[in-house]
Design a protein around this motif. Structure first.
Motif, PDB file in Angstrom:
ATOM      1  N   GLN A 151       0.862  -1.179   0.000  1.00  0.00           N
ATOM      2  CA  GLN A 151       0.000   0.000   0.000  1.00  0.00           C
ATOM      3  C   GLN A 151       0.900   1.231   0.000  1.00  0.00           C
ATOM      4  OE1 GLN A 151      -2.925   0.340   3.085  1.00  0.00           O
ATOM      5  NE2 GLN A 151      -3.855   2.102   2.114  1.00  0.00           N
ATOM      6  N   TYR A 152       0.705   2.058  -1.034  1.00  0.00           N
ATOM      7  CA  TYR A 152       1.423   3.320  -1.149  1.00  0.00           C
ATOM      8  C   TYR A 152       0.495   4.440  -0.711  1.00  0.00           C
ATOM      9  CZ  TYR A 152       4.879   0.796  -3.891  1.00  0.00           C
ATOM     10  OH  TYR A 152       5.848  -0.086  -4.300  1.00  0.00           O
ATOM     11  N   GLY A 153       1.036   5.453  -0.061  1.00  0.00           N
ATOM     12  CA  GLY A 153       0.242   6.592   0.386  1.00  0.00           C
ATOM     13  C   GLY A 153      -0.108   7.525  -0.762  1.00  0.00           C
ATOM     14  N   LYS A 154      -0.965   8.489  -0.469  1.00  0.00           N
ATOM     15  CA  LYS A 154      -1.364   9.509  -1.437  1.00  0.00           C
ATOM     16  C   LYS A 154      -0.115  10.230  -1.946  1.00  0.00           C
ATOM     17  CE  LYS A 154      -3.667  13.928  -1.129  1.00  0.00           C
ATOM     18  NZ  LYS A 154      -4.549  14.757  -0.313  1.00  0.00           N
ATOM     19  N   ALA A 155      -0.018  10.380  -3.278  1.00  0.00           N
ATOM     20  CA  ALA A 155       1.172  11.011  -3.850  1.00  0.00           C
ATOM     21  C   ALA A 155       0.924  11.407  -5.300  1.00  0.00           C
ATOM     22  CB  ALA A 155       2.356  10.046  -3.782  1.00  0.00           C
ATOM     23  N   LYS A 156       1.859  12.197  -5.833  1.00  0.00           N
ATOM     24  CA  LYS A 156       1.801  12.626  -7.230  1.00  0.00           C
ATOM     25  C   LYS A 156       2.678  11.709  -8.076  1.00  0.00           C
ATOM     26  CE  LYS A 156       0.492  17.302  -6.269  1.00  0.00           C
ATOM     27  NZ  LYS A 156       1.020  18.550  -5.803  1.00  0.00           N
ATOM     28  N   TRP A 157       2.125  11.360  -9.241  1.00  0.00           N
ATOM     29  CA  TRP A 157       2.775  10.465 -10.186  1.00  0.00           C
ATOM     30  C   TRP A 157       2.747  11.095 -11.576  1.00  0.00           C
ATOM     31  CZ3 TRP A 157       4.117   5.166  -9.001  1.00  0.00           C
ATOM     32  CH2 TRP A 157       3.810   4.779  -7.700  1.00  0.00           C
ATOM     33  N   ALA A 158       3.799  10.875 -12.357  1.00  0.00           N
ATOM     34  CA  ALA A 158       3.798  11.224 -13.773  1.00  0.00           C
ATOM     35  C   ALA A 158       3.317   9.978 -14.503  1.00  0.00           C
ATOM     36  CB  ALA A 158       5.199  11.616 -14.232  1.00  0.00           C
ATOM     37  N   CYS A 159       2.252  10.122 -15.289  1.00  0.00           N
ATOM     38  CA  CYS A 159       1.592   8.965 -15.911  1.00  0.00           C
ATOM     39  C   CYS A 159       1.464   9.147 -17.410  1.00  0.00           C
ATOM     40  CB  CYS A 159       0.180   8.801 -15.350  1.00  0.00           C
ATOM     41  SG  CYS A 159       0.105   8.745 -13.563  1.00  0.00           S
ATOM     42  N   ILE A 160       1.535   8.037 -18.110  1.00  0.00           N
ATOM     43  CA  ILE A 160       1.275   8.045 -19.545  1.00  0.00           C
ATOM     44  C   ILE A 160       0.462   6.810 -19.889  1.00  0.00           C
ATOM     45  CG2 ILE A 160       3.494   6.954 -20.090  1.00  0.00           C
ATOM     46  CD1 ILE A 160       3.367   8.793 -22.685  1.00  0.00           C
ATOM     47  N   LYS A 161      -0.593   7.023 -20.651  1.00  0.00           N
ATOM     48  CA  LYS A 161      -1.448   5.921 -21.092  1.00  0.00           C
ATOM     49  C   LYS A 161      -1.085   5.589 -22.531  1.00  0.00           C
ATOM     50  CE  LYS A 161      -6.195   4.392 -20.617  1.00  0.00           C
ATOM     51  NZ  LYS A 161      -7.526   4.784 -20.138  1.00  0.00           N
ATOM     52  N   MET A 162      -0.822   4.321 -22.776  1.00  0.00           N
ATOM     53  CA  MET A 162      -0.399   3.867 -24.100  1.00  0.00           C
ATOM     54  C   MET A 162      -1.352   2.781 -24.588  1.00  0.00           C
ATOM     55  SD  MET A 162       2.354   5.700 -24.583  1.00  0.00           S
ATOM     56  CE  MET A 162       3.025   4.933 -26.045  1.00  0.00           C
ATOM     57  N   LYS A 163      -1.514   2.720 -25.910  1.00  0.00           N
ATOM     58  CA  LYS A 163      -2.385   1.696 -26.495  1.00  0.00           C
ATOM     59  C   LYS A 163      -1.791   1.245 -27.824  1.00  0.00           C
ATOM     60  CE  LYS A 163      -7.175   0.614 -27.508  1.00  0.00           C
ATOM     61  NZ  LYS A 163      -8.545   1.115 -27.565  1.00  0.00           N
TER      62      LYS A 163
END
Length: 140
Positions: free
Chosen positions: A41-53
């Motif tokens: 379990q990771y706490g609340k945080a900011k992530w850089a995300c990329i969605k790929m298809k």
């Protein structure tokens, strides 16, 4: 195209410089002494995300990871190498009935603690900064 990010990563390939994301261990599964997975379990945080298809799941992961590496290695509003956090998370998406995997995956990078309040903006418009609530992750 990846020469600069790879050189940057190689220059900064000191294991002490890799920040492990803080987590609470919920479950650990082993077989004959080998770790199969951990449920964390990771706490609340900011992530850089990329969605790929892409056509293949593996292609989506690789291309998403390469785009995130460019962001980490100076292609961001700070112009600086951001540092590596581990693990890089891959989210596999399923269809509405959750009976099949789709071709869509999200690859996500936890922003280091020092960047949580003001993350650098990515130059790549496909990368978005998201604040995730407390999250359960399975890690191998």
């Amino acid at each position: 195209e990846m020469a600069e990010p790879i050189q940057q990563l190689t220059r900064n390939n000191n294991p002490q410089e890799r920040q492990t994301i803080p987590f609470t261990l919920i479950q650990r599964k082993e077989k004959l002494g080998d770790l199969l997975y951990e449920k964390r379990q990771y706490g609340k945080a900011k992530w850089a995300c990329i969605k790929m298809k892409e056509k293949q799941y593996e292609q989506s992961i690789c291309l998403g990871f390469m785009k995130l590496m460019r962001y980490i290695c100076e292609q961001n509003s700070s112009g600086l190498y951001l540092g590596i956090t581990i693990p890089i998370v891959t989210i596999v998406h399923t269809n509405e009935s959750q009976s099949e995997m789709t071709q869509s995956v999200t690859v996500a990078y936890y922003l280091p603690e020092v960047l949580q309040d003001e993350p650098p903006h990515p130059f790549d418009s496909d990368i978005i900064i998201e604040e995730w609530p407390s999250t359960i992750v399975y890690s191998r």
